[in-house]
Design an enzyme around this catalytic site. Structure first.
Site, PDB file in Angstrom:
ATOM      1  N   SER A 277      40.494  -3.995  39.708  1.00 45.75           N
ATOM      2  CA  SER A 277      40.259  -4.189  41.001  1.00 45.75           C
ATOM      3  C   SER A 277      40.002  -2.956  41.687  1.00 45.75           C
ATOM      4  O   SER A 277      40.347  -1.887  41.110  1.00 45.75           O
ATOM      5  CB  SER A 277      41.272  -5.079  41.893  1.00 45.75           C
TER       6      SER A 277
ATOM      7  N   ARG B 270      34.430  -6.426  35.971  1.00 40.18           N
ATOM      8  CA  ARG B 270      34.750  -7.815  36.144  1.00 40.18           C
ATOM      9  C   ARG B 270      33.824  -8.221  37.463  1.00 40.18           C
ATOM     10  O   ARG B 270      33.419  -7.639  38.279  1.00 40.18           O
ATOM     11  CB  ARG B 270      35.980  -7.690  36.848  1.00 40.18           C
TER      12      ARG B 270
ATOM     13  N   THR C  98      43.300  -9.956  46.795  1.00 39.41           N
ATOM     14  CA  THR C  98      44.881 -10.000  46.158  1.00 39.41           C
ATOM     15  C   THR C  98      45.737 -10.772  47.366  1.00 39.41           C
ATOM     16  O   THR C  98      46.635 -11.627  46.752  1.00 39.41           O
ATOM     17  CB  THR C  98      45.341  -8.370  45.999  1.00 39.41           C
TER      18      THR C  98
ATOM     19  N   CYS D 296      24.889  -7.100  31.417  1.00 36.76           N
ATOM     20  CA  CYS D 296      26.109  -7.022  30.832  1.00 36.76           C
ATOM     21  C   CYS D 296      26.416  -5.577  30.711  1.00 36.76           C
ATOM     22  O   CYS D 296      25.831  -4.552  30.267  1.00 36.76           O
ATOM     23  CB  CYS D 296      25.953  -7.320  29.201  1.00 36.76           C
TER      24      CYS D 296
ATOM     25  N   CYS E 267      32.848  -6.615  24.480  1.00 41.76           N
ATOM     26  CA  CYS E 267      33.267  -7.639  25.517  1.00 41.76           C
ATOM     27  C   CYS E 267      34.218  -7.249  26.450  1.00 41.76           C
ATOM     28  O   CYS E 267      35.401  -7.288  25.871  1.00 41.76           O
ATOM     29  CB  CYS E 267      33.276  -8.993  25.513  1.00 41.76           C
TER      30      CYS E 267
ATOM     31  N   CYS F  51      34.284  -9.796  31.409  1.00 41.54           N
ATOM     32  CA  CYS F  51      33.752  -9.637  32.931  1.00 41.54           C
ATOM     33  C   CYS F  51      32.939 -10.985  33.320  1.00 41.54           C
ATOM     34  O   CYS F  51      33.123 -11.440  34.695  1.00 41.54           O
ATOM     35  CB  CYS F  51      32.705  -8.469  33.263  1.00 41.54           C
TER      36      CYS F  51
ATOM     37  N   CYS G 104      27.551 -12.842  31.892  1.00 39.65           N
ATOM     38  CA  CYS G 104      26.759 -13.498  31.057  1.00 39.65           C
ATOM     39  C   CYS G 104      26.891 -14.902  31.234  1.00 39.65           C
ATOM     40  O   CYS G 104      25.753 -15.626  31.615  1.00 39.65           O
ATOM     41  CB  CYS G 104      26.667 -13.200  29.636  1.00 39.65           C
TER      42      CYS G 104
END
Length: 550
Positions: A51, A301, A337, A494, A519, A522, A525
């Site tokens: 984050s 992310r 959060t 991606c 990968c 995140c 896709c």
């Protein structure tokens, strides 16, 4: 049939992020006798947490009031300085604080690593005798004969690429609970199934997303201003009929966290979010902060951007959604959060009361009601049209309308429009023949970098001999549509270089290559594929990124 060990608990929490840990801690605060476990797919708590982060401590103050004195790393850097810049290609102008609603101020907030906050929360949880299992992803949902959730099954370990057990095979366990709390983050793969099974979005707008790409830099001390928070909008997304924005936070130890969020409702299939981030770093105002510094980490992310109208039904037989599985991000504030933690706390209170009353595996409608009557709802309703107004009218006019809507809701309780609708991000992409390819500049290796080098700074690792966890349902459709109609956008959206369209040496035909070991989880896709032909499922436990200080 595989024999699986069963472990019974009062409550099973899926996900060791801020919402899951807040749920577990609150459960034990309410009733210390409850047996609670937390499953985390990352190799450790915090390994998959990414984050910004500038954090509103409102929920943390409610959960653990003495956190500032108890060694929490977040307390190290309070926000001291807050800027919002509108960027042009070569310059900027600062948006005055006076024209922004009061809740947009970062006064009283803190900037730091959300991953480190989660590591500290895990220590508090373990002190309460909560069992935490890192490296154990929840792979399947378990149901009883009536269709209620009764727990989850963790993923098998030691399975080869073809699905056959290897010599070190270990079957996953069945963790059974009176209630199961799903805190998987944005676009959780089990949450996706639960929404479909119980039609949880029947009375909500579809969830929409952005892709956030982030780096950590060590910068020279003379350029570091501890607690300074900068948000940007405008360039470079303004050049491509898309929208998004950047952030740069001066955190502890001469380090800055910086990143760029691209809204995934973009139309142009040639947009390349990673390259937009690299361009943004080359803006004179951003480059001036970074020059002489060194990049130390990278990650990405998906972020919920649907707002209040995309919050689904949160309770179903045997379980609830909390945190970003429910979708509580305040998009204009770029914060989620505090709302995620509060939702977990409300879930814990409802669950503890239900168990005390002798209930189990029923629908906790009182939790859903509690969220909709809480300060989560009050806060998110103020900003519910901000994202759709910008999406509809563009970055400049949309920002003005969004500001007017937020001010009206703050002062008078109504906005410039009724709560607006969303369209799924996968439906927004248009044919490639309507656009020209975008010529992005080559990286200089100092401020901007190539994608594969960047992935190495996420410290991602997967056991290569395991089933590919990115499932393409129809490879022919991927070739005729994703490539033939949309020019292969997965190779661009991606942020980890997982997808490539190559030419087969033997046939001369296009071949889709999936580099699953790259990968970073995140979920872009799973969200953006125009045919919804790609499904992300959890890989073997402990795989994926290992984010330090993110």
């Amino acid at each position: 049939m595989i024999e699986r060990e069963e472990m019974p608990y009062d409550v099973v929490v899926v996900g060791g992020g801020p919402a899951g840990l807040a749920t577990a801690i609150r459960l034990k605060q309410v009733d210390p006798e409850l047996q609670v476990c937390v499953l985390e797919k990352g190799s450790e708590i915090g390994a998959h947490i990414l984050s910004g982060a500038t954090i509103d401590p409102k929920a943390l103050d409610e959960l653990l009031p003495t956190w500032r004195e108890d060694g929490c790393p977040l307390a190290e850097t309070p926000v001291t300085d807050n800027w919002h810049w509108h960027l042009t290609k070569k310059g900027k102008f600062a948006l005055p604080h006076l024209i922004q609603p009061p809740f947009m101020s970062n006064k009283g907030n803190y900037t730091g690593s959300l991953g480190n906050l989660c590591r500290w929360l895990a220590e508090q949880a373990e002190a309460l005798e909560i069992e935490i299992f890192p490296g154990f992803p929840a792979a399947e949902i378990l149901y009883d004969d009536a269709g209620a959730v009764i727990g989850v099954q963790t993923g098998d370990m030691g399975v080869d690429r073809d699905g056959n057990p290897k010599g070190d095979f270990q079957p996953g366990m069945n963790l059974l609970g009176k209630y199961t709390v799903f805190c998987e983050g944005a676009r959780g793969h089990l949450t996706k199934r639960l929404k479909a099974k119980y039609d949880l979005e029947a009375n909500a707008e579809p969830q929409i997303y952005g892709i956030g790409i982030k780096e950590l830099w060590d910068i020279p001390a003379d350029r570091h201003v501890p607690g300074r928070v900068i948000h940007t909008q405008g360039w470079p997304m303004s050049e491509n009929d898309a929208w998004g924005g950047g952030f740069l936070y001066h955190q502890a130890n001469n380090q800055v966290a910086l990143g760029f969020v691209t809204a995934l409702d973009y139309k142009n299939p040639y947009i390349y979010p990673f390259e937009e981030f690299q361009r943004w770093k080359q803006h004179p105002e951003i480059r001036a902060i970074l020059e002489g510094g060194k990049r130390v980490a990278y990650g990405a992310r998906a972020i919920n951007e649907g707002g209040w109208q995309s919050v689904p039904q949160l309770a179903f037989p045997g379980g609830v959604l909390a945190g970003c599985s429910g979708g509580f991000v305040n998009v204009p504030r770029i914060k989620g959060t505090h709302t995620a933690m509060k939702s977990g706390m409300l879930a814990a209170e409802a669950i503890a009361a239900a168990i005390k009353a002798g209930r189990e595996q029923d629908t906790l409608q009182e939790y859903d009601t509690a969220v909709r009557e809480s300060w989560i709802a009050k806060e998110l309703k103020l900003v519910q049209n901000a994202e759709p107004l910008v999406a509809k009218w563009g970055g400049e006019l949309g920002t003005i309308l969004a500001g007017a809507d937020m001010w009206l809701r703050t002062l008078f309780g109504f906005g410039v429009a009724k709560p607006m609708k969303h369209h799924r991000d996968s439906e927004a992409l248009q044919r490639a023949d309507l656009y020209k390819p975008i010529a992005y500049p080559k990286p200089d290796g100092v401020i901007s970098f190539d994608r594969l080098t960047s992935v190495s700074y996420s410290f991602t690792n997967h056991e290569e001999d395991q089933p590919v966890h990115l499932k393409v349902a129809d490879m022919d459709l991927q070739k005729t549509s994703e490539l033939g109609v949309f020019a292969g956008p997965s190779a661009r959206y991606c942020p980890a270089g997982v997808y490539e369209w190559l030419t087969d040496d033997a046939t001369g035909q296009p071949r889709y290559q999936i580099n699953a070991q790259n990968c970073v989880h995140c979920k872009t896709c799973d969200i953006k594929d125009p045919n919804q032909n790609i499904t992300w499922v959890t890989p073997e436990g402990g795989g994926g990124p290992n984010y330090p200080n993110m």
